[in-house]
Enzyme design. Sequence first.
Site, PDB file in Angstrom:
ATOM      1  N   ASN A 197      46.289  53.474  45.420  1.00 35.38           N
ATOM      2  CA  ASN A 197      47.647  52.893  45.654  1.00 35.38           C
ATOM      3  C   ASN A 197      48.770  53.923  44.916  1.00 35.38           C
ATOM      4  O   ASN A 197      48.810  53.417  43.714  1.00 35.38           O
ATOM      5  CB  ASN A 197      47.535  51.432  45.360  1.00 35.38           C
ATOM      6  CG  ASN A 197      49.112  50.745  45.400  1.00 35.38           C
ATOM      7  OD1 ASN A 197      49.973  51.377  46.166  1.00 35.38           O
ATOM      8  ND2 ASN A 197      49.131  49.728  44.900  1.00 35.38           N
ATOM      9  N   LYS A 242      51.735  53.651  45.232  1.00 30.47           N
ATOM     10  CA  LYS A 242      53.285  53.191  44.905  1.00 30.47           C
ATOM     11  C   LYS A 242      54.301  53.887  45.339  1.00 30.47           C
ATOM     12  O   LYS A 242      54.046  54.772  46.155  1.00 30.47           O
ATOM     13  CB  LYS A 242      53.109  52.627  43.753  1.00 30.47           C
ATOM     14  CG  LYS A 242      51.843  51.789  43.052  1.00 30.47           C
ATOM     15  CD  LYS A 242      52.009  50.967  41.909  1.00 30.47           C
ATOM     16  CE  LYS A 242      50.558  50.235  41.618  1.00 30.47           C
ATOM     17  NZ  LYS A 242      50.621  49.576  40.464  1.00 30.47           N
ATOM     18  N   HIS A 272      50.973  42.830  47.941  1.00 31.64           N
ATOM     19  CA  HIS A 272      50.525  43.341  46.453  1.00 31.64           C
ATOM     20  C   HIS A 272      51.480  42.543  45.371  1.00 31.64           C
ATOM     21  O   HIS A 272      52.508  42.121  45.820  1.00 31.64           O
ATOM     22  CB  HIS A 272      51.211  44.882  46.371  1.00 31.64           C
ATOM     23  CG  HIS A 272      50.675  45.361  45.080  1.00 31.64           C
ATOM     24  ND1 HIS A 272      51.328  45.255  43.930  1.00 31.64           N
ATOM     25  CD2 HIS A 272      49.360  46.105  44.595  1.00 31.64           C
ATOM     26  CE1 HIS A 272      50.692  46.043  42.965  1.00 31.64           C
ATOM     27  NE2 HIS A 272      49.527  46.488  43.147  1.00 31.64           N
ATOM     28  N   GLU A 289      53.514  43.562  43.229  1.00 29.81           N
ATOM     29  CA  GLU A 289      54.780  44.103  42.864  1.00 29.81           C
ATOM     30  C   GLU A 289      55.712  43.392  44.112  1.00 29.81           C
ATOM     31  O   GLU A 289      56.757  43.242  43.904  1.00 29.81           O
ATOM     32  CB  GLU A 289      54.753  45.668  42.582  1.00 29.81           C
ATOM     33  CG  GLU A 289      54.102  45.838  41.537  1.00 29.81           C
ATOM     34  CD  GLU A 289      53.568  47.144  41.201  1.00 29.81           C
ATOM     35  OE1 GLU A 289      53.579  48.123  42.404  1.00 29.81           O
ATOM     36  OE2 GLU A 289      52.529  47.416  40.485  1.00 29.81           O
ATOM     37  N   GLU A 345      43.640  41.503  42.150  1.00 30.03           N
ATOM     38  CA  GLU A 345      44.288  42.347  41.070  1.00 30.03           C
ATOM     39  C   GLU A 345      44.969  41.436  39.950  1.00 30.03           C
ATOM     40  O   GLU A 345      46.115  40.828  40.318  1.00 30.03           O
ATOM     41  CB  GLU A 345      45.346  43.229  41.790  1.00 30.03           C
ATOM     42  CG  GLU A 345      44.829  44.320  42.695  1.00 30.03           C
ATOM     43  CD  GLU A 345      45.760  45.407  42.916  1.00 30.03           C
ATOM     44  OE1 GLU A 345      45.187  46.643  42.378  1.00 30.03           O
ATOM     45  OE2 GLU A 345      46.849  45.137  43.199  1.00 30.03           O
ATOM     46  N   GLY A 385      48.515  48.334  35.521  1.00 23.03           N
ATOM     47  CA  GLY A 385      49.231  49.423  34.765  1.00 23.03           C
ATOM     48  C   GLY A 385      49.421  49.117  33.239  1.00 23.03           C
ATOM     49  O   GLY A 385      50.402  49.475  32.825  1.00 23.03           O
ATOM     50  N   SER A 411      44.176  48.665  36.225  1.00 24.04           N
ATOM     51  CA  SER A 411      43.694  49.627  35.206  1.00 24.04           C
ATOM     52  C   SER A 411      42.355  50.413  35.449  1.00 24.04           C
ATOM     53  O   SER A 411      41.594  50.412  34.567  1.00 24.04           O
ATOM     54  CB  SER A 411      44.078  49.101  34.132  1.00 24.04           C
ATOM     55  OG  SER A 411      45.270  48.891  33.668  1.00 24.04           O
TER      56      SER A 411
HETATM   57  P1  PGA Z   1      46.825  50.377  38.242  1.00 22.47           P
HETATM   58  O1  PGA Z   1      47.459  49.709  39.411  1.00 22.47           O
HETATM   59  O2  PGA Z   1      45.459  50.925  38.692  1.00 22.47           O
HETATM   60  O3  PGA Z   1      47.805  51.391  37.599  1.00 22.47           O
HETATM   61  O4  PGA Z   1      46.510  49.248  37.283  1.00 22.47           O
HETATM   62  C1  PGA Z   1      46.499  49.013  40.457  1.00 22.47           C
HETATM   63  C2  PGA Z   1      47.450  48.322  41.547  1.00 22.47           C
HETATM   64  O5  PGA Z   1      48.602  48.073  41.285  1.00 22.47           O
HETATM   65  O6  PGA Z   1      46.998  48.418  42.745  1.00 22.47           O
END
Ligand code: PGA
Length: 252
Positions: free
Chosen positions: A9, A11, A94, A96, A166, A172, A212
């Site tokens: 992903n 982003k 997602h 976010e 997630e 992150g 992560s």
């Molecule tokens: P990350 O993000 O691996 O940087 O923690 C995962 C995601 O938001 O899909």
Amino acid sequence: MKNFLIIGNWKSNKTVSEALDFIKKLLPLIRPGHSRYGIAAPFTCLQSLAQEAKGTEILIGSQNISEQVGGAFTGEISTRMIKDVGATFSLIGHSERRLLYSESDELIKKKIKRSLLDGVRPILCIGETLEQRESGNVIKVLENQLFQALSDLNKDELHAVTIAYEPVWAIGTGRAATPETAQETHKILRDFLVRKWGEEVCYSLKILYGGSVTPENIKDLLKQPDIDGALVGGASLDEGLFAKIVNFAREL
Ligand code: PGA
């Protein structure tokens, strides 16, 4: 040998030239194997990536779609448009988008339905915040997110859905869920799906873990019986790290 799915992903990262550079460097690094892999890219990169990916195994998808067929919806990108440029799947819901852009369960449900109607495979993202985990509400929150998004689907439609668990506190932060915590939660999700839709469809439905994920923790996560792959954010921006994650999945 299990057939995992690893999705990067990106982003809001990478221009078209950066995306093309990534894919050219990535492809030779990937070893042969069963597990599938792909990139959820920004809309602007989809066409170039899909052209570059033609004839290869890499799947190209978007990170969001409109719930609308098309029309007077300024700024929205429809499933018809992303299919037209070669995308085959989309992330939906997602965290976010839920938290920063106020996407509701109702909207996410419509997006899932729209993607299925138009033949774009949805990856439904769900996850609890730290506050929800600490107040003991994980199961309630996740079951509610699943139910809200999927309750209208029949078995055939559900078959085309992938779920990405997630935990918001792991995204992150460099603080991935432990393999045991992730497995425990995936098992709860699978049991819930089985109760609602039956064993036949739910044992084959993929539940990815995200938050992560790195080349260091991927193996132990994928060794868990109910973890069927990963949604990888930060580590998918670097072709070397992403290739390592895909190759580990292909070795197991
Ligand atoms: P990350 O993000 O691996 O940087 O923690 C995962 C995601 O938001 O899909």
